[in-house]
Scaffold this motif. Structure first.
Motif, PDB file in Angstrom:
ATOM      1  N   ALA A   4      36.976  52.088 -19.753  1.00 14.95           N
ATOM      2  CA  ALA A   4      37.708  52.816 -19.107  1.00 14.95           C
ATOM      3  C   ALA A   4      37.181  54.331 -18.686  1.00 14.95           C
ATOM      4  N   HIS A  23      34.282  54.965 -17.023  1.00 18.82           N
ATOM      5  CA  HIS A  23      33.515  55.337 -15.962  1.00 18.82           C
ATOM      6  C   HIS A  23      34.432  54.673 -14.684  1.00 18.82           C
ATOM      7  N   LEU A  24      33.971  55.030 -13.564  1.00 13.37           N
ATOM      8  CA  LEU A  24      34.536  54.603 -12.283  1.00 13.37           C
ATOM      9  C   LEU A  24      34.407  52.992 -12.098  1.00 13.37           C
ATOM     10  N   ALA A  43      38.797  47.078 -14.050  1.00 12.26           N
ATOM     11  CA  ALA A  43      40.379  47.161 -14.723  1.00 12.26           C
ATOM     12  C   ALA A  43      41.235  47.267 -13.576  1.00 12.26           C
ATOM     13  N   ALA A  44      41.181  47.769 -12.377  1.00  6.40           N
ATOM     14  CA  ALA A  44      42.253  47.657 -11.277  1.00  6.40           C
ATOM     15  C   ALA A  44      42.359  46.406 -10.692  1.00  6.40           C
ATOM     16  N   GLN A  68      36.657  51.161 -14.141  1.00  5.62           N
ATOM     17  CA  GLN A  68      38.219  51.462 -13.865  1.00  5.62           C
ATOM     18  C   GLN A  68      38.509  50.614 -12.513  1.00  5.62           C
TER      19      GLN A  68
END
Ligand code: PMP
Length: 388
Positions: A38, A40-41, A47-48, A44
């Protein structure tokens, strides 16, 4: 001559739309990171992707996104449901109710729990292939933790009276687990409407990838459960291990596709099964299980005087179908499902299963019937058909 594949209850081919989404993700640059990273981009972004797959699956099943626990398939989901509840609630009771016609992943898990001091009541189906709700009601005890009943039987295609059992389990305050491996994607299952507490599914049964499924855990925040494995705390602490983003996307894509096509697919396989039975009707055959309660995706039948293993052997390169019997260490074990329905002798040892999918055409069904008919004639001529 190409082998015709009529064993979709064992597994289906990945739908091209599903494959495209998985490949896009596997080959792309945006979501190869660990969805748990979570900080770093890239993490993320992954995760999205997982989060939106979870939302898509939840919307289809009528549950909350955070009630979807990803697993490797229905086997693991079944084990997590049974063992996870049994271990977490042992102080309250140690009794479970299931049926003798469940998939081995339920039966073997129950047997393991019995060795650990749990009691399991195994209900028998009636001769039509389904477990009567009254039998479930009679089996409930004050110390019963969970009822586990399949939605659709993988051998016969007979659908169990889940709505009635769900109502009576809810009234008795007992949890209900449903193994819906042969139902999700094929039939609409809305958990808003039926009080099922735990639901297992496997993506490869409805044109998704193998190796991914989920356990839906209703009211997960309130429900005590133990994980099968210990690790990094992923999946709300219930299923540790780095999430397989591409598999999860494959699962959600397959489920959404199945939902969009449900009415068309159901009508199509219904017609395939009807034509199959009509055309094969010229042979002396017997269909197992109650037609009115059977899934249009599956047909289980025997042809008089024809043994299943000999027939499957004859059809080896022509037609891929499943036998009701399993061959273990050289001995043919007849189907425990058919046996529990009171089927014995010739029909038992002659039982074979064909399973249909959206990919089959009516012409392929006719070709399958022709190949079965030709194999039966060959066997009769060679006198290798007799059921012992
Ligand atoms: N339950 C049922 C009713 C099934 O048909 C299957 C697959 N044969 C399973 C559970 C297990 O699914 P998987 O092998 O994908 O874990």
């Amino acid at each position: 001559m190409k082998t015709l594949y009529f064993d979709t209850a064992a597994t289906t081919a990945i739908a091209p739309e599903v494959l495209a989404r998985m490949l896009e993700l596997l080959g792309g640059e945006c979501a190869y990171a660990n969805p748990s990273s979570a900080a770093h981009l890239p993490g993320q972004a992954a995760a999205a992707v997982v989060a939106s797959a979870r939302v898509e699956i939840a919307a289809e099943l009528g549950c909350e996104a955070d009630e979807v626990v990803f697993t490797s398939g229905a086997t693991e989901a079944n084990n997590l449901a049974l063992r996870g509840i049994a271990l977490a609630h042992a102080a309250q009771g140690r009794h479970l109710v299931t049926s003798v016609i469940e998939h081995k992943s339920v039966l073997a898990c129950c047997a393991a729990l019995q060795r650990e001091g749990y009691e399991v009541t195994y209900l028998s189906p009636n001769s039509a292939g389904w477990v009567e709700p009254d039998a479930v009601a009679r089996a409930l005890r004050p110390d019963t933790l969970l009822v586990s009943l399949q939605h659709t039987n993988n051998e016969t295609g007979i659908m169990q009276p889940i709505a009635e059992v769900a109502e009576l389990a809810a009234q008795a305050g007992v949890l209900l687990h449903v193994d819906a491996a042969q139902a999700v994607g094929k039939f609409a299952i809305n958990l808003q409407k039926i009080p099922i507490d735990l639901l297992s599914l496997s993506a490869h049964k409805f044109h998704g990838p193998k190796g991914v499924g989920c356990l839906v855990v209703r009211n997960r925040r309130q429900l005590r459960m133990q994980p099968l494995m210990h690790g990094g705390g992923q999946e709300f602490g219930l299923r540790p291990g780095t999430l397989a983003t591409h598999q999860i996307v494959g699962l959600s894509a397959a489920l959404s596709l199945a939902a969009a096509r449900r009415a068309t697919d159901l009508a199509h396989v219904g017609e395939l099964k009807r034509r199959f039975l009509q055309q094969l009707g010229c042979l002396p055959m017997q269909v197992h299980g109650e037609m009115a309660r059977s899934s249009p995706y599956i047909v289980n039948f025997s042809i008089a005087g024809i043994g299943s293993d000999a027939l499957i052997n004859q059809l080896r390169s022509d037609l891929a179908i499943a036998s009701g019997s399993a061959c273990s260490s050289g001995a043919v074990e007849p189907s425990y499902v058919l046996r529990a329905m009171g089927i014995e002798g010739e029909p038992l040892y002659g039982a074979v299963r064909l399973s249909f999918s959206r990919d089959h055409s009516l012409a392929e069904v006719s070709a399958a019937v022709e190949r079965i008919g030709a194999a039966v004639s060959r066997m009769k001529e060679l006198e290798i058909s007799e059921v012992k």
